[in-house]
Design a protein around this motif. Structure first.
Motif, mmCIF file in Angstrom:
data_model
loop_
_atom_site.group_PDB
_atom_site.id
_atom_site.type_symbol
_atom_site.label_atom_id
_atom_site.label_comp_id
_atom_site.label_asym_id
_atom_site.label_seq_id
_atom_site.Cartn_x
_atom_site.Cartn_y
_atom_site.Cartn_z
ATOM 1 N N TYR A 1 55.177 12.057 29.814
ATOM 2 C CA TYR A 1 54.105 11.591 29.234
ATOM 3 C C TYR A 1 54.140 11.195 27.291
ATOM 4 O O TYR A 1 54.020 11.071 27.106
ATOM 5 C CB TYR A 1 53.320 12.747 29.137
ATOM 6 N N GLY A 2 55.170 11.956 27.510
ATOM 7 C CA GLY A 2 55.624 11.741 25.903
ATOM 8 C C GLY A 2 56.454 10.358 25.628
ATOM 9 O O GLY A 2 55.700 10.106 24.450
ATOM 10 N N LEU A 3 56.973 9.815 26.159
ATOM 11 C CA LEU A 3 58.046 8.396 26.326
ATOM 12 C C LEU A 3 56.536 7.681 26.311
ATOM 13 O O LEU A 3 56.552 6.497 25.263
ATOM 14 C CB LEU A 3 58.238 7.922 27.465
ATOM 15 N N ALA A 4 55.521 8.308 27.349
ATOM 16 C CA ALA A 4 54.349 7.074 26.765
ATOM 17 C C ALA A 4 53.648 6.995 25.584
ATOM 18 O O ALA A 4 52.995 5.507 25.317
ATOM 19 C CB ALA A 4 53.277 7.578 28.157
ATOM 20 N N PHE A 5 53.460 8.042 25.288
ATOM 21 C CA PHE A 5 52.425 7.975 23.903
ATOM 22 C C PHE A 5 53.253 7.607 22.566
ATOM 23 O O PHE A 5 52.759 7.232 21.706
ATOM 24 C CB PHE A 5 52.234 9.901 23.577
ATOM 25 N N LEU A 6 54.852 8.196 23.173
ATOM 26 C CA LEU A 6 55.972 7.317 22.024
ATOM 27 C C LEU A 6 55.954 5.770 22.241
ATOM 28 O O LEU A 6 55.836 5.064 21.381
ATOM 29 C CB LEU A 6 57.127 7.758 22.575
ATOM 30 N N GLY A 7 56.403 5.302 23.501
ATOM 31 C CA GLY A 7 56.408 4.097 23.579
ATOM 32 C C GLY A 7 54.934 3.254 23.860
ATOM 33 O O GLY A 7 55.251 1.739 23.030
ATOM 34 N N ILE B 1 51.921 -2.381 22.374
ATOM 35 C CA ILE B 1 50.711 -2.909 22.207
ATOM 36 C C ILE B 1 50.315 -3.337 20.762
ATOM 37 O O ILE B 1 49.965 -4.339 20.603
ATOM 38 C CB ILE B 1 49.435 -1.704 22.599
ATOM 39 N N LEU B 2 51.638 -2.374 19.573
ATOM 40 C CA LEU B 2 50.928 -2.811 18.259
ATOM 41 C C LEU B 2 52.066 -4.105 18.269
ATOM 42 O O LEU B 2 51.747 -5.398 17.375
ATOM 43 C CB LEU B 2 50.993 -1.697 17.341
ATOM 44 N N LEU B 3 53.435 -4.321 18.878
ATOM 45 C CA LEU B 3 54.149 -4.863 18.692
ATOM 46 C C LEU B 3 53.124 -6.471 19.484
ATOM 47 O O LEU B 3 52.989 -7.586 18.741
ATOM 48 C CB LEU B 3 54.692 -5.106 19.631
ATOM 49 N N VAL B 4 52.990 -6.425 20.528
ATOM 50 C CA VAL B 4 52.183 -7.967 21.270
ATOM 51 C C VAL B 4 51.459 -8.280 20.221
ATOM 52 O O VAL B 4 50.348 -9.305 20.402
ATOM 53 C CB VAL B 4 51.418 -6.840 22.504
ATOM 54 N N SER C 1 55.497 16.067 17.356
ATOM 55 C CA SER C 1 54.767 16.841 18.966
ATOM 56 C C SER C 1 55.366 15.582 20.128
ATOM 57 O O SER C 1 54.725 16.938 21.579
ATOM 58 C CB SER C 1 53.057 16.865 18.548
ATOM 59 N N TYR C 2 55.358 14.480 20.324
ATOM 60 C CA TYR C 2 55.750 13.723 21.698
ATOM 61 C C TYR C 2 56.856 14.306 22.191
ATOM 62 O O TYR C 2 57.099 14.104 23.143
ATOM 63 C CB TYR C 2 55.013 12.427 20.921
ATOM 64 N N TYR C 3 57.842 14.430 21.092
ATOM 65 C CA TYR C 3 59.416 14.521 21.662
ATOM 66 C C TYR C 3 59.699 15.942 21.942
ATOM 67 O O TYR C 3 60.118 16.111 22.346
ATOM 68 C CB TYR C 3 60.178 13.953 19.773
ATOM 69 N N VAL C 4 58.851 16.862 21.189
ATOM 70 C CA VAL C 4 58.498 18.056 21.815
ATOM 71 C C VAL C 4 58.420 18.652 22.991
ATOM 72 O O VAL C 4 58.835 18.737 24.570
ATOM 73 C CB VAL C 4 57.918 19.037 20.820
ATOM 74 N N CYS C 5 56.966 17.733 23.817
ATOM 75 C CA CYS C 5 56.994 17.503 24.746
ATOM 76 C C CYS C 5 58.240 16.950 25.523
ATOM 77 O O CYS C 5 58.135 17.451 27.150
ATOM 78 C CB CYS C 5 55.478 16.704 24.821
ATOM 79 N N ALA C 6 58.214 15.501 25.682
ATOM 80 C CA ALA C 6 58.989 15.405 26.232
ATOM 81 C C ALA C 6 60.602 15.905 26.437
ATOM 82 O O ALA C 6 60.846 15.517 28.090
ATOM 83 C CB ALA C 6 58.682 13.156 25.521
ATOM 84 N N MET C 7 61.024 16.585 25.841
ATOM 85 C CA MET C 7 62.223 16.577 25.773
ATOM 86 C C MET C 7 63.018 18.155 26.342
ATOM 87 O O MET C 7 63.795 18.458 26.081
ATOM 88 C CB MET C 7 63.213 16.253 24.673
ATOM 89 N N SER C 8 61.602 19.150 26.006
ATOM 90 C CA SER C 8 61.916 20.539 26.083
ATOM 91 C C SER C 8 62.423 20.924 27.654
ATOM 92 O O SER C 8 63.374 22.132 27.289
ATOM 93 C CB SER C 8 60.039 21.245 25.965
ATOM 94 N N GLU C 9 62.034 19.714 28.818
ATOM 95 C CA GLU C 9 63.018 21.064 30.213
ATOM 96 C C GLU C 9 64.687 20.243 29.803
ATOM 97 O O GLU C 9 64.910 21.494 30.817
ATOM 98 C CB GLU C 9 61.904 20.208 30.854
ATOM 99 N N TYR C 10 64.635 19.659 28.682
ATOM 100 C CA TYR C 10 66.301 19.386 29.143
ATOM 101 C C TYR C 10 67.819 19.482 28.195
ATOM 102 O O TYR C 10 68.265 19.534 28.139
ATOM 103 C CB TYR C 10 66.148 17.856 28.514
ATOM 104 N N VAL C 11 66.810 20.752 26.947
ATOM 105 C CA VAL C 11 67.472 21.712 25.815
ATOM 106 C C VAL C 11 67.980 22.995 26.991
ATOM 107 O O VAL C 11 67.849 23.750 28.091
ATOM 108 C CB VAL C 11 66.179 22.311 25.143
#
Length: 302
Positions: free
Chosen positions: A39-45, A50-53, A115-125
């Motif tokens: 979810y976090g990486l999807a919102f980041l990437g 899309i903006l790049l294209v 916020s996105y990074y916190v969501c994506a990486m929280s379980e790996y801390v």
């Protein structure tokens, strides 16, 4: 030039505003093992992609590069393969630089927000929990960590641990965001320096060339609009018998049913010969049909 800087600044500001609205209305971390990272990486990437294209698609140089062909004049100058490759690489770099403004701004702002990074990486801390059972299993630890972005799901005894994890992740995210900005700024500066060093033009000559290209494009666009309007007007006048916008129309032409059918329907470019195309059904009709038909007299003072 100034226009490019202003355009890039507007794109960056719009991207920042869009990111804030996007985060406020749509982002809601699932706080579940295995889903947070996706979810976090999807919102980041995905928005950045899309903006790049879109950046590539909105640049006229992209379509010039895709549809461009060597003209007979270019062939006479015996443009060698190496020079052609250099030209293509230069244009691609220019296009990519413009297209990267919005996605890089998106990534930088979202990383600084955290916020996105916190969501994506929280379980790996890897941390020790205050008041937590030291014998907790790895799967249970990941489940607890995955719930940290959602404060309402965290037990009171783990509140301090949650706050430390969130602070750690925000620190990592914001450092990454500022590093990204620094790398981009340095890269842009060095690119301009290298381009200036290898440019065959002096500083003032380069400014003149840039001004000439800008003015030529503006005048060419104006000529395209006026030329195409005058050319289309000839075909419309042949079909209806008068020039649109005329104040003194003495007669109008009444098209036949066959003629209405001839200009109706769907059509694309139609190749007439090796050098010319028909741009529309009306264009095709006007070039093929003789000037005749039924005309109706009109009063000068209706």
């Amino acid at each position: 030039g100034k226009e490019v800087i202003i355009a890039n600044a507007i794109i960056a500001i719009l991207t920042i505003g869009g990111q804030q609205l996007f985060s406020f209305f749509t982002f809601s971390c699932p706080c579940h093992v295995g889903q947070n990272l996706i979810y976090g990486l999807a919102f980041l990437g995905v928005p950045a992609l899309i903006l790049l294209v879109v950046g590539y698609a909105l640049n006229n140089q992209t379509w010039r590069l895709v549809t461009g062909k060597s003209s007979p004049l270019q062939e006479e100058t015996t443009l060698n393969g190496l020079l052609q490759c250099k030209l293509i690489c230069f244009v691609l770099c220019s296009i990519t630089g413009r297209a990267l403004v919005a996605p890089v701004t998106w990534l930088a702002v979202t990383l600084i927000n955290g916020s996105y990074y916190v969501c994506a990486m929280s379980e790996y801390v890897s941390v020790h929990y205050y008041g937590a059972n030291p014998n907790v299993t790895d799967s249970e630890r990941r489940r607890i960590l995955a719930a940290f972005p959602c404060s309402q799901l965290v037990p009171l005894e783990l509140t301090r641990a949650r706050d430390e994890v969130i602070l750690l992740l925000r620190y990592q995210s914001q450092v990454a965001g500022w590093l990204l900005i620094a790398v981009v700024v340095i890269t842009v500066f060095l690119s301009y320096c290298l381009a200036s060093c290898f440019s065959p033009l002096s500083f003032l000559h380069f400014r003149y060339w840039r001004s000439y290209v800008h003015n030529e494009q503006e005048l060419f666009d104006e000529a395209i609009d006026q030329h195409s309007r005058l050319y289309a007007m000839q075909h419309v006048r042949k079909f209806f018998g008068f020039v649109p916008g005329s104040d003194n129309v003495k007669e109008i032409r009444i098209p036949s049913l066959r003629e209405w059918q001839a200009i109706s329907g769907l059509a694309f470019l139609k190749r007439v010969d090796a050098e010319h195309y028909d741009y529309s059904l009306l264009h095709d009709w006007a070039l093929k049909e003789p000037v005749n038909g039924k005309y109706l007299k009109t009063d000068e003072d209706p």
